[in-house]
Scaffold this active site. Structure first.
Site, PDB file in Angstrom:
ATOM      1  N   ARG A   5      34.610  59.543  61.935  1.00  0.00           N
ATOM      2  CA  ARG A   5      33.386  59.483  62.390  1.00  0.00           C
ATOM      3  C   ARG A   5      32.446  60.667  62.050  1.00  0.00           C
ATOM      4  NH1 ARG A   5      34.190  55.033  63.247  1.00  0.00           N
ATOM      5  NH2 ARG A   5      34.184  53.578  65.318  1.00  0.00           N
ATOM      6  N   GLU A  34      23.903  56.606  60.608  1.00  0.00           N
ATOM      7  CA  GLU A  34      24.290  55.652  59.470  1.00  0.00           C
ATOM      8  C   GLU A  34      23.385  54.649  59.667  1.00  0.00           C
ATOM      9  OE1 GLU A  34      28.406  54.555  59.881  1.00  0.00           O
ATOM     10  OE2 GLU A  34      29.189  56.657  59.544  1.00  0.00           O
ATOM     11  N   HIS A  49      30.857  53.494  55.108  1.00  0.00           N
ATOM     12  CA  HIS A  49      31.715  53.145  56.273  1.00  0.00           C
ATOM     13  C   HIS A  49      32.341  51.936  55.881  1.00  0.00           C
ATOM     14  CE1 HIS A  49      31.892  53.722  60.870  1.00  0.00           C
ATOM     15  NE2 HIS A  49      32.964  53.017  60.425  1.00  0.00           N
TER      16      HIS A  49
HETATM   17  C1  8YV Z   1      33.744  49.332  61.491  1.00  0.00           C
HETATM   18  C2  8YV Z   1      35.339  51.375  62.190  1.00  0.00           C
HETATM   19  O1  8YV Z   1      32.864  50.491  61.616  1.00  0.00           O
HETATM   20  O2  8YV Z   1      36.896  50.024  63.858  1.00  0.00           O
HETATM   21  C3  8YV Z   1      36.103  51.118  63.749  1.00  0.00           C
HETATM   22  O3  8YV Z   1      36.130  51.787  64.647  1.00  0.00           O
HETATM   23  O4  8YV Z   1      34.702  52.186  62.417  1.00  0.00           O
HETATM   24  C4  8YV Z   1      35.010  50.216  61.172  1.00  0.00           C
HETATM   25  O5  8YV Z   1      35.861  49.327  61.433  1.00  0.00           O
HETATM   26  C5  8YV Z   1      33.631  48.742  62.759  1.00  0.00           C
HETATM   27  O6  8YV Z   1      34.841  47.814  62.791  1.00  0.00           O
HETATM   28  C6  8YV Z   1      32.519  47.831  62.901  1.00  0.00           C
HETATM   29  O7  8YV Z   1      32.315  46.724  62.165  1.00  0.00           O
END
Ligand code: 8YV
Length: 342
Positions: free
Chosen positions: A237, A266, A285
């Site tokens: 993150r 983001e 991401h």
């Molecule tokens: C994607 C993630 O941001 O799973 C998470 O925590 O950060 C990523 O897989 C999420 O899945 C939103 O699509």
């Protein structure tokens, strides 16, 4: 009478049909300024929510008096105030496990890309500038046999340690609240203090969940402890890092480079100074963003929601005590007079 479920992310038809077999659905492919009002109105009548990438604040949920379960299509759950959900008896489920290997692959992609200058040199070729055998000014550095420092030895950290030890012959240092015996026995990982990991690693990989304790966990002090030839990798993150301090560390060559899949805000602004430096690889991401893994996450989230809304439980429950709250009828201040709900 079917329970009401709000879907706030585009789902494939088969998974939508699976949900529709159990619940009445109100669907939003994504949430933006045009449909936010309708989304908030739908939440108020929902028994369940399923989606991702939307911060669901306490205020947004304060009028959701019928809400029993939220199924996030993600492993991270920093888009929610878990204590608030628990107090109101709202069960939160996530999708751990199914995305572990993909995110670990992405972290290694970042390490290799930034160390071997893959993005920079691919652009070099594309621009027609490759005129002969490349010389030292275009060399990268090796990844194999270098030391990796993993900050956060959870599922994904362990998968990264496996790749490092078995795939790249890398000594593994790690910082974690608790010992990870598997990492130590299987991948010769050595548990260290944070400063020792930062000072000893050639690749510092942050793989922590975002919590009040980890926000801005890595800042100027930490970057100053890193080796000048070291790379900083963030696949977890963005808010775990003081991004201004990272920019300064990169611009001053305090560290050699960075591989980043996540950012404080983001999408990352095209004006970000992080995008002006050739020793930075920035990705959108994409950690879990493969066809196979995102479908597995969606299917996992769908089954989580079906299980909980049908009175069962899910092994992917973030706050199991919320079930107790609901069953004891002690859930939060529903119908509280201080709410302003139209
Ligand atoms: C994607 C993630 O941001 O799973 C998470 O925590 O950060 C990523 O897989 C999420 O899945 C939103 O699509």
């Amino acid at each position: 009478m079917k329970k009401q479920v709000v879907v706030y992310k585009r789902l494939p038809q088969p998974e939508l049909a699976r949900l529709a077999g159990w619940f009445d659905l109100t669907r939003f492919d994504s949430i933006d300024e045009h449909n936010r009002g309708a989304f908030l109105a739908a939440i108020q009548w929902a028994h369940g929510l399923i989606g991702a990438s939307v911060k669901l604040t306490n205020e947004m949920l304060s009028c959701a008096d019928r809400l029993e379960a939220i199924s996030t299509i993600s492993v991270g759950y920093d888009n929610f105030d878990v204590r608030f959900l628990t107090e109101r008896g709202i069960v939160l489920t996530n999708t751990p496990g199914v995305l572990t290997e993909s995110v670990a692959d992405a972290i290694f992609a970042l390490m290799l890309a930034v160390a071997r200058r893959v993005v920079e040199l691919a652009e070099f070729v594309k621009a027609g500038r490759w005129k002969g055998s490349i010389g030292p000014s275009l060399y990268g550095v090796d990844v194999h046999s270098k030391t990796i420092g993993i900050i956060g030895m959870g599922r994904i950290g362990l998968a990264v340690a496996r790749r490092a030890c078995l795939g790249f012959n890398m000594p593994v240092l790690y910082y974690n609240r608790h010992r990870n015996a598997q990492a130590e026995s299987l991948f010769e990982a050595r548990k260290c203090g944070l400063d020792e990991v930062l000072a000893g690693a050639d690749f510092v990989c942050v793989i922590l969940p975002l919590t009040p304790e980890t926000e801005r966990f890595i800042g100027e002090r930490e970057f100053n402890l890193m080796k000048p030839e070291a790379f900083f990798i963030n696949g977890s993150r963005g808010k775990i890092v003081d991004e201004g301090a990272l920019v300064r560390a990169l611009q001053s060559r305090r560290i050699r480079g960075a591989g980043l899949d996540v950012f404080e805000k983001e999408p990352l602004s095209a004006e970000s100074p992080l995008l002006t430096m050739p020793n930075v690889v920035a990705l959108p991401h994409l950690g879990s963003a493969t066809h196979e893994t995102r479908l597995a996450m969606i299917r996992c989230a769908v089954e989580n929601l079906i299980a909980v809304l049908n009175g069962g439980s899910s092994e992917n429950t973030v706050n199991p005590e919320a079930l107790d709250r609901r069953h004891s009828g002690g859930s939060g201040a529903k119908g509280a007079s201080d709410k302003v709900c139209d």
